[in-house]
Design an enzyme around this catalytic site. Structure first.
Site, short mmCIF file in Angstrom:
data_model
loop_
_atom_site.label_atom_id
_atom_site.label_comp_id
_atom_site.label_asym_id
_atom_site.label_seq_id
_atom_site.Cartn_x
_atom_site.Cartn_y
_atom_site.Cartn_z
N TYR A 150 0.69 -1.43 0.14
CA TYR A 150 -0.03 0.07 -0.01
C TYR A 150 0.89 1.23 0.15
O TYR A 150 0.39 2.36 -0.45
CB TYR A 150 -0.88 -0.01 1.27
CG TYR A 150 -2.19 -1.02 1.22
CD1 TYR A 150 -2.12 -1.93 0.28
CD2 TYR A 150 -3.11 -0.99 2.05
CE1 TYR A 150 -3.12 -2.70 0.00
CE2 TYR A 150 -4.13 -1.99 2.07
CZ TYR A 150 -4.11 -2.82 1.08
OH TYR A 150 -5.14 -3.60 1.01
N LYS A 171 2.87 -15.59 2.31
CA LYS A 171 2.68 -16.16 1.12
C LYS A 171 4.18 -16.41 0.73
O LYS A 171 4.70 -15.98 -0.34
CB LYS A 171 1.90 -15.15 -0.11
CG LYS A 171 1.64 -15.84 -1.35
CD LYS A 171 0.37 -16.90 -1.24
CE LYS A 171 0.46 -17.32 -2.65
NZ LYS A 171 -0.56 -18.52 -2.51
N ASP A 225 -3.90 -17.91 1.29
CA ASP A 225 -4.97 -18.49 0.57
C ASP A 225 -5.65 -19.49 1.45
O ASP A 225 -6.98 -19.61 1.70
CB ASP A 225 -4.66 -19.18 -0.82
CG ASP A 225 -3.28 -19.82 -0.99
OD1 ASP A 225 -2.46 -19.78 0.34
OD2 ASP A 225 -2.97 -20.48 -1.83
N ASP A 278 -5.75 -6.36 5.58
CA ASP A 278 -7.05 -5.74 5.32
C ASP A 278 -8.22 -6.58 4.88
O ASP A 278 -9.27 -6.58 5.22
CB ASP A 278 -6.69 -5.03 4.11
CG ASP A 278 -7.44 -4.02 3.64
OD1 ASP A 278 -8.84 -3.74 4.05
OD2 ASP A 278 -7.33 -3.22 2.39
N ASP A 302 -11.69 -8.22 7.28
CA ASP A 302 -13.06 -7.87 7.04
C ASP A 302 -13.59 -9.25 6.94
O ASP A 302 -14.82 -9.39 7.25
CB ASP A 302 -13.02 -7.25 5.54
CG ASP A 302 -13.22 -5.77 5.74
OD1 ASP A 302 -12.88 -5.40 6.84
OD2 ASP A 302 -13.81 -5.09 4.89
#
Ligand code: NAD
Length: 353
Positions: free
Chosen positions: A138, A188, A220, A244, A248
């Site tokens: 980001y 990852k 994943d 992020d 959620d």
């Protein structure tokens, strides 16, 4: 304990009002705290032309913790970007150096029907997601859209310095210590070198915490496990982008947006505490908003900034009790329960305290 109170916009003043009453009730029991209120978001634009005015900045910097309602509303969507309420929120997070976002996903057994998953999968769910907030893809450079070989390319850079990984790992390990002593780090590493470093540094830092059981999971798989068997997790720690998405996902497992608090911490444990929901303009001013996420944010404040575990646990137990008594605001209402408004819910929590 100095608390800067920022009610914000929409339902913000209504829900923060109840959280402040809860803190005042604790003060009567001898907990020493001072509260001062200031403007942030749309209300600050209306009053001072700036979503994060100087007076608010001063107060927030001088305080030990900040309690925030929510900011924003459709009337502000037409303003230039630098005057939008969200700018106030990003501004205060950056100004206070808040790099660690803590989001619990806790489902009270009484609300198990609110989830879109089967009640037996989620009843009693209690996860804490620790998300790094100021690094990763980001913010990494280079970034942008450029032209290469005659066509447009989009570029972002995933980057973490060892020190950034180490400090978020420490926050997560400390949080795990205050809970079930299990930490799952999500990366990852099979594809991204940046997250190989993440795994190496988290593993190294965890050596200082032999009482916390550390595991690693690819992102994943973590996304899948969160809906398959979410109760296997205690604390999860991950980078900005994965966090992020996963936070959620985890919060929605509970199905009740009006119930979930959050914390954003700096290096010294100073924090900004707020519900995860927004300013809910559709119900603002009607006295029906659920104040429990904001009340539970004060419990997080007492636990993480002020180390007042007993007071934090008292607030959480009081919330549990009002749910057991069958009290529900509209967002979590089910037939057979007693529907109450914002203030009545606040009254019930204070009585249960
Ligand atoms: P929202 O979270 O405000 O509302 C989504 C839905 O949930 C609405 O139907 C609302 O009525 C309901 N809801 C939310 N909180 C509730 C509560 N405590 N009790 C009962 N019902 C509740 O999200 P939105 O509608 O997408 O956004 C509204 C405004 O809030 C926008 O301006 C947005 O930018 C802003 N926002 C602010 C924050 C923040 O301040 N941190 C976060 C998200 C959205």
């Amino acid at each position: 304990m100095k608390i800067c109170v920022l009610p914000g916009d929409g339902i913000g003043p209504e829900i923060v009002g109840q959280a402040v009453r809860v803190l005042e009730a604790l003060r009567q029991d001898g907990i020493k705290l001072e509260m001062e209120t200031a403007l942030l978001g749309g209300c600050a634009v209306d009053a001072a032309g700036d979503p994060y005015p100087e007076a608010t900045r001063k107060l927030a910097r001088a305080a030990d913790a900040v309690l925030l309602g929510a900011v924003g509303g459709p009337q502000y969507d037409v303003l230039p970007r630098e005057q939008r309420p969200e700018r106030g929120l990003l501004g205060i997070r950056k100004d206070l150096g808040l790099f660690a976002n803590l989001r619990p996903a806790l489902l009270y057994p009484e609300l198990a029907n609110a989830s879109s998953l089967k009640p037996e999968v989620v009843a009693g769910l209690d996860i804490l997601i620790v998300r790094e907030l100021t690094g990763d893809i980001y913010f990494g450079e280079p970034r942008g859209i450029a032209v290469r070989n005659g066509e447009k390319v989009g570029v972002n850079t995933m980057i973490y310095a060892e020190s950034e990984i180490r400090r978020i790992a420490r926050v997560a390990l400390e949080a795990a210590r205050k809970r079930g002593r299990k930490l799952c780090s999500v990366d990852k590493m099979n594809v991204l070198e940046c997250t190989q470093l993440w795994r190496d540094v988290v593993t190294d830092e965890a050596k200082q915490y032999p009482d916390v059981e550390l595991s690693h999971m690819l992102v994943d798989n973590a996304a899948m496990q969160l809906v398959r068997n979410p109760k296997q997790f205690d604390v999860m720690v991950t980078g900005n982008m994965f966090g992020d998405i996963l936070s959620d996902e985890a919060s929605m497992l509970t199905g009740s947006i009006g119930m979930l608090p959050s914390a954003s911490l700096d290096e010294k444990g100073k924090g900004l505490y707020e519900p995860i929901h927004g300013s809910a303009p559709d119900i603002a001013g009607k006295g029906v908003a659920n104040p429990l996420a904001t009340i539970l944010s004060t419990a997080m404040m007492l636990r993480y900034t002020f180390n007042q575990e007993t007071a934090a646990a008292r607030i959480e137990a009081a919330v549990k009790k009002v749910l057991q008594q069958g009290l529900r605001t509209g967002d979590i209402f089910e037939p057979g329960m007693r529907q109450v408004g914002t203030k009545e819910m606040g009254d019930a929590v204070i009585a249960a305290l």
